[in-house]
Design a protein around this motif. Structure first.
Motif, PDB file in Angstrom:
ATOM      1  N   GLY A  63      10.591  -2.568   0.210  1.00 26.42           N
ATOM      2  CA  GLY A  63       9.509  -3.534   0.246  1.00 26.42           C
ATOM      3  C   GLY A  63       8.926  -3.747  -1.132  1.00 26.42           C
ATOM      4  O   GLY A  63       9.410  -3.195  -2.126  1.00 26.42           O
ATOM      5  N   TYR A  64       7.881  -4.549  -1.157  1.00 28.24           N
ATOM      6  CA  TYR A  64       7.201  -4.824  -2.426  1.00 28.24           C
ATOM      7  C   TYR A  64       5.769  -5.254  -2.147  1.00 28.24           C
ATOM      8  O   TYR A  64       5.406  -5.646  -1.032  1.00 28.24           O
ATOM      9  CB  TYR A  64       7.940  -5.903  -3.221  1.00 28.24           C
ATOM     10  CG  TYR A  64       7.825  -7.290  -2.630  1.00 28.24           C
ATOM     11  CD1 TYR A  64       6.856  -8.186  -3.070  1.00 28.24           C
ATOM     12  CD2 TYR A  64       8.686  -7.710  -1.620  1.00 28.24           C
ATOM     13  CE1 TYR A  64       6.748  -9.456  -2.514  1.00 28.24           C
ATOM     14  CE2 TYR A  64       8.597  -8.976  -1.071  1.00 28.24           C
ATOM     15  CZ  TYR A  64       7.618  -9.843  -1.525  1.00 28.24           C
ATOM     16  OH  TYR A  64       7.508 -11.094  -0.979  1.00 28.24           O
ATOM     17  N   MET A  65       4.946  -5.173  -3.200  1.00 27.02           N
ATOM     18  CA  MET A  65       3.577  -5.662  -3.136  1.00 27.02           C
ATOM     19  C   MET A  65       3.272  -6.373  -4.455  1.00 27.02           C
ATOM     20  O   MET A  65       3.558  -5.840  -5.523  1.00 27.02           O
ATOM     21  CB  MET A  65       2.586  -4.510  -2.932  1.00 27.02           C
ATOM     22  CG  MET A  65       1.176  -4.991  -2.669  1.00 27.02           C
ATOM     23  SD  MET A  65      -0.085  -3.665  -2.484  1.00 27.02           S
ATOM     24  CE  MET A  65       0.648  -2.547  -1.334  1.00 27.02           C
ATOM     25  N   VAL A  66       2.727  -7.587  -4.344  1.00 24.13           N
ATOM     26  CA  VAL A  66       2.307  -8.352  -5.514  1.00 24.13           C
ATOM     27  C   VAL A  66       0.789  -8.303  -5.571  1.00 24.13           C
ATOM     28  O   VAL A  66       0.114  -8.633  -4.586  1.00 24.13           O
ATOM     29  CB  VAL A  66       2.784  -9.825  -5.436  1.00 24.13           C
ATOM     30  CG1 VAL A  66       2.230 -10.630  -6.613  1.00 24.13           C
ATOM     31  CG2 VAL A  66       4.293  -9.903  -5.378  1.00 24.13           C
ATOM     32  N   ILE A  67       0.275  -7.889  -6.710  1.00 20.63           N
ATOM     33  CA  ILE A  67      -1.173  -7.854  -6.947  1.00 20.63           C
ATOM     34  C   ILE A  67      -1.483  -8.834  -8.071  1.00 20.63           C
ATOM     35  O   ILE A  67      -0.807  -8.820  -9.104  1.00 20.63           O
ATOM     36  CB  ILE A  67      -1.640  -6.448  -7.407  1.00 20.63           C
ATOM     37  CG1 ILE A  67      -1.164  -5.350  -6.475  1.00 20.63           C
ATOM     38  CG2 ILE A  67      -3.150  -6.423  -7.611  1.00 20.63           C
ATOM     39  CD1 ILE A  67      -1.887  -5.263  -5.177  1.00 20.63           C
ATOM     40  N   THR A  68      -2.470  -9.689  -7.861  1.00 21.05           N
ATOM     41  CA  THR A  68      -2.924 -10.579  -8.925  1.00 21.05           C
ATOM     42  C   THR A  68      -4.359 -10.201  -9.281  1.00 21.05           C
ATOM     43  O   THR A  68      -5.077  -9.595  -8.482  1.00 21.05           O
ATOM     44  CB  THR A  68      -2.839 -12.055  -8.504  1.00 21.05           C
ATOM     45  OG1 THR A  68      -3.637 -12.267  -7.341  1.00 21.05           O
ATOM     46  CG2 THR A  68      -1.394 -12.449  -8.227  1.00 21.05           C
ATOM     47  N   PHE A  69      -4.777 -10.567 -10.501  1.00 21.82           N
ATOM     48  CA  PHE A  69      -6.081 -10.138 -11.006  1.00 21.82           C
ATOM     49  C   PHE A  69      -6.952 -11.322 -11.395  1.00 21.82           C
ATOM     50  O   PHE A  69      -6.460 -12.335 -11.901  1.00 21.82           O
ATOM     51  CB  PHE A  69      -5.901  -9.232 -12.232  1.00 21.82           C
ATOM     52  CG  PHE A  69      -5.075  -8.018 -11.956  1.00 21.82           C
ATOM     53  CD1 PHE A  69      -5.557  -7.011 -11.132  1.00 21.82           C
ATOM     54  CD2 PHE A  69      -3.810  -7.889 -12.492  1.00 21.82           C
ATOM     55  CE1 PHE A  69      -4.787  -5.887 -10.860  1.00 21.82           C
ATOM     56  CE2 PHE A  69      -3.034  -6.774 -12.235  1.00 21.82           C
ATOM     57  CZ  PHE A  69      -3.528  -5.765 -11.421  1.00 21.82           C
ATOM     58  N   THR A  70      -8.243 -11.171 -11.145  1.00 25.64           N
ATOM     59  CA  THR A  70      -9.253 -12.121 -11.590  1.00 25.64           C
ATOM     60  C   THR A  70     -10.460 -11.308 -12.063  1.00 25.64           C
ATOM     61  O   THR A  70     -10.436 -10.083 -12.051  1.00 25.64           O
ATOM     62  CB  THR A  70      -9.695 -13.072 -10.455  1.00 25.64           C
ATOM     63  OG1 THR A  70     -10.253 -12.310  -9.388  1.00 25.64           O
ATOM     64  CG2 THR A  70      -8.533 -13.894  -9.938  1.00 25.64           C
ATOM     65  N   ARG A  92       9.758  -0.780   9.346  1.00 24.25           N
ATOM     66  CA  ARG A  92       8.341  -0.992   9.682  1.00 24.25           C
ATOM     67  C   ARG A  92       7.901  -0.014  10.765  1.00 24.25           C
ATOM     68  O   ARG A  92       8.716   0.498  11.525  1.00 24.25           O
ATOM     69  CB  ARG A  92       8.112  -2.421  10.168  1.00 24.25           C
ATOM     70  CG  ARG A  92       8.254  -3.421   9.068  1.00 24.25           C
ATOM     71  CD  ARG A  92       7.961  -4.819   9.560  1.00 24.25           C
ATOM     72  NE  ARG A  92       8.352  -5.776   8.522  1.00 24.25           N
ATOM     73  CZ  ARG A  92       8.633  -7.036   8.753  1.00 24.25           C
ATOM     74  NH1 ARG A  92       8.553  -7.523   9.986  1.00 24.25           N
ATOM     75  NH2 ARG A  92       8.999  -7.832   7.773  1.00 24.25           N
ATOM     76  N   GLY A  93       6.596   0.201  10.844  1.00 21.23           N
ATOM     77  CA  GLY A  93       6.037   1.058  11.884  1.00 21.23           C
ATOM     78  C   GLY A  93       6.096   2.534  11.550  1.00 21.23           C
ATOM     79  O   GLY A  93       5.833   3.379  12.404  1.00 21.23           O
ATOM     80  N   ARG A  94       6.407   2.871  10.307  1.00 24.90           N
ATOM     81  CA  ARG A  94       6.507   4.273   9.886  1.00 24.90           C
ATOM     82  C   ARG A  94       5.382   4.688   8.947  1.00 24.90           C
ATOM     83  O   ARG A  94       5.433   5.756   8.360  1.00 24.90           O
ATOM     84  CB  ARG A  94       7.854   4.520   9.204  1.00 24.90           C
ATOM     85  CG  ARG A  94       9.036   4.236  10.106  1.00 24.90           C
ATOM     86  CD  ARG A  94      10.337   4.503   9.407  1.00 24.90           C
ATOM     87  NE  ARG A  94      11.453   4.057  10.229  1.00 24.90           N
ATOM     88  CZ  ARG A  94      12.711   4.204   9.896  1.00 24.90           C
ATOM     89  NH1 ARG A  94      13.028   4.807   8.763  1.00 24.90           N
ATOM     90  NH2 ARG A  94      13.663   3.769  10.686  1.00 24.90           N
ATOM     91  N   GLY A  95       4.407   3.809   8.763  1.00 27.42           N
ATOM     92  CA  GLY A  95       3.259   4.138   7.917  1.00 27.42           C
ATOM     93  C   GLY A  95       3.443   3.826   6.446  1.00 27.42           C
ATOM     94  O   GLY A  95       2.583   4.150   5.632  1.00 27.42           O
ATOM     95  N   ILE A  96       4.538   3.183   6.103  1.00 22.39           N
ATOM     96  CA  ILE A  96       4.826   2.905   4.694  1.00 22.39           C
ATOM     97  C   ILE A  96       3.845   1.885   4.120  1.00 22.39           C
ATOM     98  O   ILE A  96       3.311   2.067   3.027  1.00 22.39           O
ATOM     99  CB  ILE A  96       6.289   2.442   4.532  1.00 22.39           C
ATOM    100  CG1 ILE A  96       7.217   3.579   4.940  1.00 22.39           C
ATOM    101  CG2 ILE A  96       6.566   1.992   3.102  1.00 22.39           C
ATOM    102  CD1 ILE A  96       8.645   3.160   5.186  1.00 22.39           C
ATOM    103  N   ALA A  97       3.603   0.806   4.838  1.00 28.13           N
ATOM    104  CA  ALA A  97       2.654  -0.210   4.359  1.00 28.13           C
ATOM    105  C   ALA A  97       1.261   0.402   4.226  1.00 28.13           C
ATOM    106  O   ALA A  97       0.556   0.136   3.246  1.00 28.13           O
ATOM    107  CB  ALA A  97       2.625  -1.411   5.298  1.00 28.13           C
TER     108      ALA A  97
END
Length: 149
Positions: A63-70, A92-97
């Motif tokens: 998976g991945y997560m994109v974070i943007t900043f302001t 999914r459903g394993r607590g990873i997110a």
């Protein structure tokens, strides 16, 4: 399975492109390979407006997560937004997110991040439950609005 997080760089583009395409297809987003590449490239090259984290082993991310900043006067400084979060359906459903939603904001707080936001469909009860468990709350006073330019 673990929510090990790796800051993505230019050498991760191909693996990330496959994940982003899978997410956009699943979410029925209308993006093209060209637009995804154009959006990801600067983030992977280190522009200060955001970053991408791979979730799981960098050689085979799950998976991945994109974070943007302001910057927010209301919240007292650096403000973040989780633009995209995706975990492959098979894991999914394993607590990873959940792990990623807790670990990454905490790590960024050590670097000065004051608040972090995300957008959620109010009808998506699974997402709402996950985000609440991770410490996010609906803001009843504000509505997220968009103007395409």
């Amino acid at each position: 399975m673990s929510a090990a997080l790796t800051l993505a760089g230019p050498d991760h583009l191909d693996k990330l492109m496959a994940l982003v395409e899978a997410f956009h297809t699943e979410a029925e987003m209308t993006s093209t390979e060209e637009s995804r590449r154009a959006a990801l490239g600067p983030l992977l090259d280190g522009i200060p407006y955001g970053c991408v984290y791979l979730i799981g082993p960098p050689r085979a991310p799950i998976g991945y997560m994109v974070i943007t900043f302001t910057w927010s006067v209301e919240y007292g400084g650096l403000d973040g937004n989780i633009d995209e979060l995706y975990i492959r359906p098979g894991v999914r459903g394993r607590g990873i997110a959940f792990e990623a939603l807790v670990a990454l904001p905490n790590a960024l707080a050590d670097g000065g991040l004051r608040t972090i936001h995300l957008e959620v469909d109010r009808e998506n009860t699974n997402a709402l439950k996950l985000y609440r468990r991770a410490g996010f709350a609906l803001n009843e006073n504000y509505a997220f609005m968009t103007k395409h330019l």
